[in-house]
Design a protein around this motif. Structure first.
Motif, PDB file in Angstrom:
ATOM      1  N   ARG A   1      28.650 -18.294  -3.140  1.00  0.00           N
ATOM      2  CA  ARG A   1      29.407 -17.552  -4.147  1.00  0.00           C
ATOM      3  C   ARG A   1      29.225 -16.048  -4.044  1.00  0.00           C
ATOM      4  NH1 ARG A   1      25.080 -19.707  -6.516  1.00  0.00           N
ATOM      5  NH2 ARG A   1      23.668 -18.281  -7.573  1.00  0.00           N
ATOM      6  N   THR A   2      28.198 -15.616  -3.279  1.00  0.00           N
ATOM      7  CA  THR A   2      27.919 -14.181  -3.151  1.00  0.00           C
ATOM      8  C   THR A   2      28.371 -13.593  -1.818  1.00  0.00           C
ATOM      9  OG1 THR A   2      25.710 -14.497  -2.198  1.00  0.00           O
ATOM     10  CG2 THR A   2      25.876 -14.460  -4.614  1.00  0.00           C
TER      11      THR A   2
ATOM     12  N   SER B   1      31.161 -12.709  -0.573  1.00  0.00           N
ATOM     13  CA  SER B   1      32.162 -11.633  -0.599  1.00  0.00           C
ATOM     14  C   SER B   1      31.579 -10.305  -1.100  1.00  0.00           C
ATOM     15  CB  SER B   1      33.373 -12.035  -1.437  1.00  0.00           C
ATOM     16  OG  SER B   1      33.004 -12.205  -2.786  1.00  0.00           O
ATOM     17  N   ARG B   2      30.348 -10.287  -1.504  1.00  0.00           N
ATOM     18  CA  ARG B   2      29.723  -9.015  -1.898  1.00  0.00           C
ATOM     19  C   ARG B   2      29.603  -8.072  -0.700  1.00  0.00           C
ATOM     20  NH1 ARG B   2      24.360 -10.873  -5.258  1.00  0.00           N
ATOM     21  NH2 ARG B   2      25.411 -11.865  -7.020  1.00  0.00           N
TER      22      ARG B   2
ATOM     23  N   GLN C   1      33.764 -17.960  -5.015  1.00  0.00           N
ATOM     24  CA  GLN C   1      33.304 -16.568  -5.087  1.00  0.00           C
ATOM     25  C   GLN C   1      33.191 -16.098  -6.541  1.00  0.00           C
ATOM     26  OE1 GLN C   1      32.118 -14.743  -2.264  1.00  0.00           O
ATOM     27  NE2 GLN C   1      32.251 -16.938  -1.837  1.00  0.00           N
ATOM     28  N   GLU C   2      32.190 -15.283  -6.753  1.00  0.00           N
ATOM     29  CA  GLU C   2      32.002 -14.680  -8.077  1.00  0.00           C
ATOM     30  C   GLU C   2      33.237 -13.860  -8.414  1.00  0.00           C
ATOM     31  OE1 GLU C   2      27.261 -13.769  -7.962  1.00  0.00           O
ATOM     32  OE2 GLU C   2      28.594 -12.367  -6.960  1.00  0.00           O
ATOM     33  N   ARG C   3      33.614 -13.905  -9.636  1.00  0.00           N
ATOM     34  CA  ARG C   3      34.746 -13.088 -10.113  1.00  0.00           C
ATOM     35  C   ARG C   3      34.171 -11.855 -10.769  1.00  0.00           C
ATOM     36  NH1 ARG C   3      37.252 -15.489  -6.646  1.00  0.00           N
ATOM     37  NH2 ARG C   3      37.930 -17.593  -7.049  1.00  0.00           N
ATOM     38  N   ARG C   4      34.647 -10.717 -10.324  1.00  0.00           N
ATOM     39  CA  ARG C   4      34.146  -9.447 -10.878  1.00  0.00           C
ATOM     40  C   ARG C   4      35.031  -8.969 -12.004  1.00  0.00           C
ATOM     41  NH1 ARG C   4      32.666  -6.770  -5.189  1.00  0.00           N
ATOM     42  NH2 ARG C   4      30.867  -8.084  -4.800  1.00  0.00           N
ATOM     43  N   GLY C   5      34.453  -8.166 -12.859  1.00  0.00           N
ATOM     44  CA  GLY C   5      35.212  -7.587 -13.966  1.00  0.00           C
ATOM     45  C   GLY C   5      35.372  -8.595 -15.083  1.00  0.00           C
ATOM     46  N   GLY C   6      36.215  -8.214 -16.004  1.00  0.00           N
ATOM     47  CA  GLY C   6      36.563  -9.180 -16.950  1.00  0.00           C
ATOM     48  C   GLY C   6      36.210  -9.118 -18.305  1.00  0.00           C
TER      49      GLY C   6
END
Length: 117
Positions: free
Chosen positions: A65-66, A68-69, A112-117
């Motif tokens: 899940r990380t 894409s960092r 993948q973790e979703r950023r923002g929000g």
């Protein structure tokens, strides 16, 4: 004239069924998140956390899940095709077929973790 109408109707229906078959083939060829999850379970889960949560079993194996960092997940495509030789020191080498690569990348993207929000 009735035959002409029948011919037009028959051709129209044939076109619809051809389009339907092509749509089904396209769906069959589309990457499968579920198939990718299965590949991850077989090839990766002994070291990596492959889901949307949890810790990796191997301290040097990043959770999926990380990924894409640090870089786009699609950047893994070539590595999967040629055989991954990087990663943690005891990571096994494996190669995937093109359809399997698409499936695995689709699965990795899905967690993948979703950023923002």
């Amino acid at each position: 004239m009735k035959n002409f109408g029948f011919v037009i109707l028959t051709l129209a229906l044939a076109g619809c069924s051809t389009g339907l078959a092509q749509g089904q083939n396209a769906a069959a060829d589309a990457p499968s998140i579920e198939a990718g999850r299965h590949l991850a379970e077989i090839n990766c889960a002994t070291c990596h956390a492959i889901g949307a949560e949890g810790e990796s079993r191997h301290p040097m194996a990043p959770p999926f899940r990380t990924l894409s960092r640090d870089y786009p997940v699609t950047a893994l495509e070539e590595a999967f095709a040629e055989g991954i030789l990087v990663g943690h020191p005891d990571m096994p080498e494996f190669r995937l077929a093109p359809a399997q690569i698409d499936d695995l990348l689709s699965y990795i993207e899905s967690v993948q973790e979703r950023r923002g929000g």
